[in-house]
Every structure is written in C-alpha cells, then in structure tokens.
Design an enzyme around this catalytic site. Structure first.
Site, PDB file in Angstrom:
ATOM      1  N   ASP A 202     -69.694  13.170 -26.995  1.00 23.51           N
ATOM      2  CA  ASP A 202     -68.503  13.970 -27.297  1.00 23.51           C
ATOM      3  C   ASP A 202     -68.072  14.840 -26.109  1.00 23.51           C
ATOM      4  OD1 ASP A 202     -69.027  13.013 -29.928  1.00 23.51           O
ATOM      5  OD2 ASP A 202     -70.231  14.786 -30.369  1.00 23.51           O
TER       6      ASP A 202
ATOM      7  N   GLU B 223     -61.768  10.507 -36.261  1.00 22.80           N
ATOM      8  CA  GLU B 223     -62.171  11.828 -35.773  1.00 22.80           C
ATOM      9  C   GLU B 223     -61.766  11.977 -34.306  1.00 22.80           C
ATOM     10  OE1 GLU B 223     -66.343  11.474 -36.515  1.00 22.80           O
ATOM     11  OE2 GLU B 223     -66.679  10.149 -34.818  1.00 22.80           O
TER      12      GLU B 223
HETATM   13  O1  FUB Z   1     -71.786  14.017 -32.101  1.00 26.11           O
HETATM   14  C1  FUB Z   1     -71.684  14.304 -33.465  1.00 26.11           C
HETATM   15  C2  FUB Z   1     -70.459  13.640 -34.053  1.00 26.11           C
HETATM   16  O2  FUB Z   1     -70.453  12.253 -33.767  1.00 26.11           O
HETATM   17  C3  FUB Z   1     -69.118  14.116 -33.509  1.00 26.11           C
HETATM   18  O3  FUB Z   1     -68.690  15.322 -34.052  1.00 26.11           O
HETATM   19  C4  FUB Z   1     -68.266  12.971 -33.876  1.00 26.11           C
HETATM   20  O4  FUB Z   1     -67.003  12.969 -33.238  1.00 26.11           O
HETATM   21  C5  FUB Z   1     -69.122  11.801 -33.502  1.00 26.11           C
HETATM   22  O5  FUB Z   1     -69.017  11.515 -32.136  1.00 26.11           O
END
Ligand code: FUB
Length: 464
Positions: A188, A354
């Site tokens: 991320d 997301e």
């Molecule tokens: O890294 C944890 C979670 O996994 C993130 O918040 C999401 O976007 C996914 O990448």
C-alpha cells in the site's frame, strides 16, 4: 573476484559497525539489502542453506551459481520488530530457528514464525563482525557447530563468541532483477514529494490477517537509494483507539505541518476498522494522533473505513477519499482533521474494491482504484477521468495487472507521483513478493506511468 569481494566487505563493515561498551552491545543499524555472512573463525565459509537447513560452507568464485544463491541473504526489516532484522533467501524464504536448528521457511505471518525469524544485531567477537541474537530467546544466538547453524545459549567463551560472529560482505549472488524498491515486506505505498525529495509511506506487511501495528517512512532523491527513517507512528503507544491493522497510510501537508491518515482496529471490543489522522512538524514525524479518537468511526458510513487518500487541488482545497467496498469523498476543513459529514459523497465506480487515488495533470482529474481482493493474483488498478475532484467520472479501464509470464501477481494499491519540475510520472504499487509472496507477503515496486496525447494512461509495464 575474491579481491573485489574482500574490498566490498571492508567498506561495508566500516560503514555499519559501531562498538558500544557492554557484554551484549548493540551493533549500529545493519544495512538492509542483499549480503553474504562470512564466519569470522572460518574465513571463506559463509552462512548458506542446504536442503532448507542453515550451515556455514566454503564459497569461492568458482562455486556453482546455486551455492552462491544459497549463500546470499537479504537483510530486511525484522518480521517481529523494526528494531531487529530478518534474513530472506533468494527463494523468498526466511531464516528462522525451529527445534534450535536454523532453517529457511516460508513466512506464515503468525507471531511465532515472525519471532523465530527475527534476530537482533549486537557486536561480534572482532571489529567489523556482528552476532545475531534471537528475538524470542534473547539468551540465545546463532552459532555454527560442526558447520551446522544452531540457536544456542550464549556462553562467555572465546570459541562461542567466534562461532557466533559473522561479517556482512557483498552478496555472492547479486540481484539480477530490480526487485522491491525497499527490501522486505511492505504494501500500500503512498509515494509523494516534499521539497524536491521523494517520501514513501507503506503498510508494514508479512503479518497474518494484515495485523501489523506500525508505519515506517522512507525517503530518496532518485527512487533507487532509500533512507529508512524508522517508525513514524506505532499503534501500541501512539494511538489509544487502535491496536492493529496499521494499514495504508496517506500523507498530506498544509501550512508546514504533515498529516498522516491511517486505519486501525482494536484488539478487543469493536474490532472493526476505523480511520484516523496523526500530525507532525516534519514528513518523517514523530507523528501524534491529532484527535485522540477516529476521524471516521466504523459504521459511520457503509463499507470499511480504510484506505484514506488526500488530494489537494491548485486552489489549496484538500479532499479526503476513502473506503473499501464503497468509495467516498469529502472536502476537508482547513484544519485537515475535520469535515462536514453531510457533504460526504459516494463516488463508487464499477469494479471498485478499495485504494482510491486522485491526482491532476493538464487540467484532467484522474481517479484510480484497485479491483478484486488483495489476496487474489487478479488484484489490479483501474481508473476514470473527470473535470473536478468530485467527478463526474468517465471510466477508462484497467492500467496495471498481473504478468504471470514474469512472475508478477496481484499488483495494486498504488499511488502516483510526478518527478519534481518535469512531466515524468511514476506509479508505486505493491504486488505479491517475488518469488514466494502472497496477499499478506507483498513488496513495493515503482514503475514509469506514461500518458497518450489525449491524456489517457498507457498500460503500465511492471518490471520484475
Ligand atoms: O494492507 C492492508 C489492506 O490490504 C489495505 O488496506 C488494502 O488496500 C489492501 O491492500
């Protein structure tokens, strides 16, 4: 070849070792990246794995490429603690102890594995050497006996001290691919610039269920050589309402202050993710929780309150985007730590999961996001364009996706940055660590992002 190796060894050794008095003196920070570890009392023998077991064996310029690979380890952020280190084999396995033997295994992400695979560096028996103390058995160190590697209780004898001391040398098997931009497991990434310098804010990865607790910051002038600025926010001591799920930080600045937006979950009670904001006077912290409570509470809006991102337009107005399952946007107040809940808009595009990210180029607003689940190798990035930070948006399609032919799976949760003073753009994203990764063992990569004459984004070519 041998001479080059020795020269590299001595320059490396002088660069990292500082002697601190005391019997278990802590060594200065180890350089992360690919290295080999040479025995101090058996020069020419190096830590290597053979049939998954740790040994110290001879390695020379004439050794096979496989032996050289087996004798090369990448020093990375400690899986159990950022104050210590883990060591990754060329196959992506981690050096760990089990039944007191050293071996290489795949990271399960559970607390026992992470602790078994974490070692803290202290000064070795001779100047320029290091001894590796077990994180979960601090009275034990890695030592060789009959050329096999064991985790044994420290003995104050010359032979034990020598058997448990190693010099970090140049790697016998240098990288042939570009690999992750920061060694180890991170995800991320929010890549941005402040005052002409690149800053990178990732999730610390390698935890089962993404249960990590802290964020580090890194900076660079060239996107290749990175400085690790250490932990900038730790849910344990720094955030009263969150214990774990330290996910997907996003940075923004206003009036000389830096705001870090992040998500977190509590270990007990309401464990749903909430979104917070921390503030600091420098891009590398230390950050403190600005509100002492979440900026967005779980259940306040539908979808998971994770994956924040702030875009600031040319007029100085900042917009907060966030959400898994649904994408939302709202104007931030000038204090950067509040907004009018009545003004929140839903802007979920088709396919959205997301990781919203917004930037502007030549008057066009780009809204990008990740599709599918981060555990899927089909995790990928798509985008839309619009005429304002609030939309309306025209969907343009997928620009970054897996490349199984070159071992790249699940690329996503990205950010975009313009090289200062140019029209050169880069995308930072995570993918399954190459070669042994998965949806909780991810690595950060950076590649060029190019545009067509009409402003659409060309398919991004990920490099291995
Ligand atoms: O890294 C944890 C979670 O996994 C993130 O918040 C999401 O976007 C996914 O990448």
């Amino acid at each position: 070849m041998r001479l080059r190796h020795v020269l590299a060894l001595s320059s490396l050794a002088t660069s990292f070792l500082v002697v601190i008095s005391g019997s278990a003196a802590q060594a200065a920070p180890l350089p992360t990246g690919a290295r080999s570890l040479e025995s101090v009392n058996y020069p020419g023998r190096y830590v290597r794995h053979l049939d998954f077991l740790g040994r110290v064996d001879p390695v020379t310029a004439g050794s096979s490429e496989q032996t050289k690979r087996d004798a090369t380890l990448t020093v990375v952020n400690g899986l159990a603690s950022p104050a210590c280190y883990s060591f990754q084999s060329r196959e992506g396995l981690f050096l760990r102890h089990r039944d007191w033997r050293l071996r290489v295994d795949a990271n399960t992400g559970d607390p026992t594995f992470r602790a078994d695979a974490t070692f803290c560096a202290v000064d070795g028996s001779v100047a320029g050497s290091v001894s590796l103390v077990s994180y979960n058995y601090p009275d034990r160190r890695i030592r060789h006996r009959d050329f096999a590697l064991w985790l044994e209780t420290y003995q104050d004898t010359a032979i034990f001290r020598a058997d448990s001391s190693f010099r970090l040398t140049a790697p016998w098997s240098p990288k042939t691919n570009r690999g992750p931009v920061i060694p180890g497991l991170f995800a991320d990434p929010h890549l941005t610039t402040f005052n002409g310098r690149y800053y990178l804010y990732p999730t610390t990865d390698g935890y089962a269920s993404w249960s990590g607790t802290y964020y580090k910051a890194f900076s660079s002038t060239d996107l290749v050589n990175w400085t690790d600025h250490g932990v900038i926010l730790d849910h344990g001591p720094d955030v009263s309402w969150a214990d774990n799920s330290a996910w997907a930080p996003a940075i923004a600045t206003r009036n000389g202050r830096y705001y870090l937006y992040f998500s977190g979950g509590a270990a007990t009670g309401n464990t749903a993710k909430q979104l917070g904001v921390a503030v600091a006077d420098t891009p590398t912290g230390p950050f403190r929780d600005a509100l002492g409570q979440p900026l967005i509470r779980s259940g306040q809006f539908s979808g998971q309150a994770i994956d924040p991102m702030v875009f600031t337009d040319d007029d100085g107005q900042s917009y907060l985007y966030w959400g898994q399952g649904a994408a939302r946007v709202v104007r931030l107040n000038p204090d950067m730590i509040s907004f009018d809940p009545a003004q929140v808009r839903v802007i979920t595009p088709p396919g959205y999961n997301e990781a919203a990210f917004v930037f502007k180029r030549n008057g066009i607003y780009y809204f990008m996001w990740s599709e599918n689940d981060t555990r899927s190798e089909d995790y990928r990035v798509a985008y839309a364009t619009g005429s304002s930070p609030l939309g309306p948006w025209t969907t343009r399609g997928v620009v970054l996706q897996k490349r199984p032919d070159i071992g790249i799976k699940g690329p996503g949760h990205h950010s975009v940055v313009r090289a200062p003073g140019t029209d050169t753009w880069y995308v930072a994203y995570h993918r399954f660590a190459v070669p042994a990764g998965n949806g909780t063992n991810r690595e950060v990569a950076i590649d060029r992002m190019e545009f067509n004459a009409d402003g659409t984004i060309r398919p991004i070519v990920p490099t291995p």
